[in-house]
Design a protein around this motif. Structure first.
Motif, PDB file in Angstrom:
ATOM      1  N   ASN A 149       0.828  -1.215   0.000  1.00 53.95           N
ATOM      2  CA  ASN A 149       0.000   0.000   0.000  1.00 53.95           C
ATOM      3  C   ASN A 149       0.860   1.263   0.000  1.00 53.95           C
ATOM      4  N   ASN A 150       1.934   1.266   0.791  1.00 59.39           N
ATOM      5  CA  ASN A 150       2.811   2.439   0.840  1.00 59.39           C
ATOM      6  C   ASN A 150       3.503   2.668  -0.498  1.00 59.39           C
ATOM      7  N   LEU A 151       4.018   1.595  -1.097  1.00 59.57           N
ATOM      8  CA  LEU A 151       4.697   1.737  -2.387  1.00 59.57           C
ATOM      9  C   LEU A 151       3.708   2.128  -3.477  1.00 59.57           C
ATOM     10  N   SER A 152       2.482   1.643  -3.386  1.00 54.05           N
ATOM     11  CA  SER A 152       1.447   2.041  -4.341  1.00 54.05           C
ATOM     12  C   SER A 152       1.183   3.542  -4.241  1.00 54.05           C
ATOM     13  N   GLN A 153       1.103   4.034  -3.021  1.00 53.24           N
ATOM     14  CA  GLN A 153       0.878   5.477  -2.820  1.00 53.24           C
ATOM     15  C   GLN A 153       2.055   6.293  -3.353  1.00 53.24           C
ATOM     16  N   GLN A 154       3.279   5.819  -3.109  1.00 52.79           N
ATOM     17  CA  GLN A 154       4.467   6.511  -3.615  1.00 52.79           C
ATOM     18  C   GLN A 154       4.470   6.520  -5.148  1.00 52.79           C
ATOM     19  N   THR A 155       4.089   5.400  -5.726  1.00 52.39           N
ATOM     20  CA  THR A 155       4.055   5.284  -7.183  1.00 52.39           C
ATOM     21  C   THR A 155       2.986   6.210  -7.759  1.00 52.39           C
ATOM     22  N   THR A 156       1.824   6.224  -7.133  1.00 48.87           N
ATOM     23  CA  THR A 156       0.727   7.084  -7.580  1.00 48.87           C
ATOM     24  C   THR A 156       1.129   8.555  -7.488  1.00 48.87           C
ATOM     25  N   ALA A 157       1.905   8.903  -6.457  1.00 46.14           N
ATOM     26  CA  ALA A 157       2.344  10.299  -6.286  1.00 46.14           C
ATOM     27  C   ALA A 157       3.263  10.744  -7.419  1.00 46.14           C
ATOM     28  N   GLN A 158       3.919   9.806  -8.090  1.00 45.73           N
ATOM     29  CA  GLN A 158       4.810  10.129  -9.207  1.00 45.73           C
ATOM     30  C   GLN A 158       4.050  10.394 -10.505  1.00 45.73           C
TER      31      GLN A 158
END
Length: 164
Positions: A149-158
């Motif tokens: 979930n955290n990496l998904s959020q980081q990816t989405t922020a990019q």
């Protein structure tokens, strides 16, 4: 007349045995690569050791380019079944080729990982039945879910605003 039926059964069994022996020589290629490519998730993102250990024991056999094969994988038709299972797993998600996906698809895959682990759909029951070490504890599930979930959020922020 019984000898006739017995002779047919013997021929059928001999034929099946012959087929079983012959198919032992038809082996699928093994999914073994120790090289990490630039598209490997471990190259693209820093993955905590705690997460990586869980992924290695519970996910990578079917979702990477490096499978740890059990002894029984040397026998047909089991090897064919395993090969099919591995190919299906890699088609759905391949951590070794993760970077070949767009950022949008990466974020979606990470959310899907979290969802399937949370719902107990992954790792598959058929896998954990034989690979008991791949059964995830509640703590391990939480570690993977939080990481995904955290990496998904980081990816989405990019992503550019119009892609979110």
């Amino acid at each position: 007349m019984n000898t006739g039926k017995k002779g047919v059964k013997t021929k059928v069994l001999a034929g099946l045995l012959l087929v079983l022996v012959v198919i032992q020589f038809i082996k699928p290629a093994k999914n073994i690569s120790t090289v990490r490519t630039p598209d490997d998730i471990n190259v693209l993102y820093p993955i905590p050791d705690s997460v990586n250990k869980i992924l290695e024991k519970a996910c990578y056999d079917c979702h990477s380019n490096n499978t740890r094969y059990p002894w029984y994988s040397n026998f047909q038709p089991v090897a064919w079944w395993l090969d099919s299972h591995i190919n299906e797993g890699k088609e759905e998600l391949n951590f070794s080729e993760y970077g070949k996906r767009t950022l949008v698809k990466r974020a979606k895959k990470l959310r899907k990982i979290a969802e399937e682990v949370e719902e107990g759909e992954m790792p598959l029951k058929s896998y954990t039945w034989i690979h008991k070490d791949a059964r995830l504890t509640d703590q391990e599930k939480k570690i993977v879910i939080d990481w995904a979930n955290n990496l998904s959020q980081q990816t989405t922020a990019q992503l550019p605003p119009e892609s979110k």
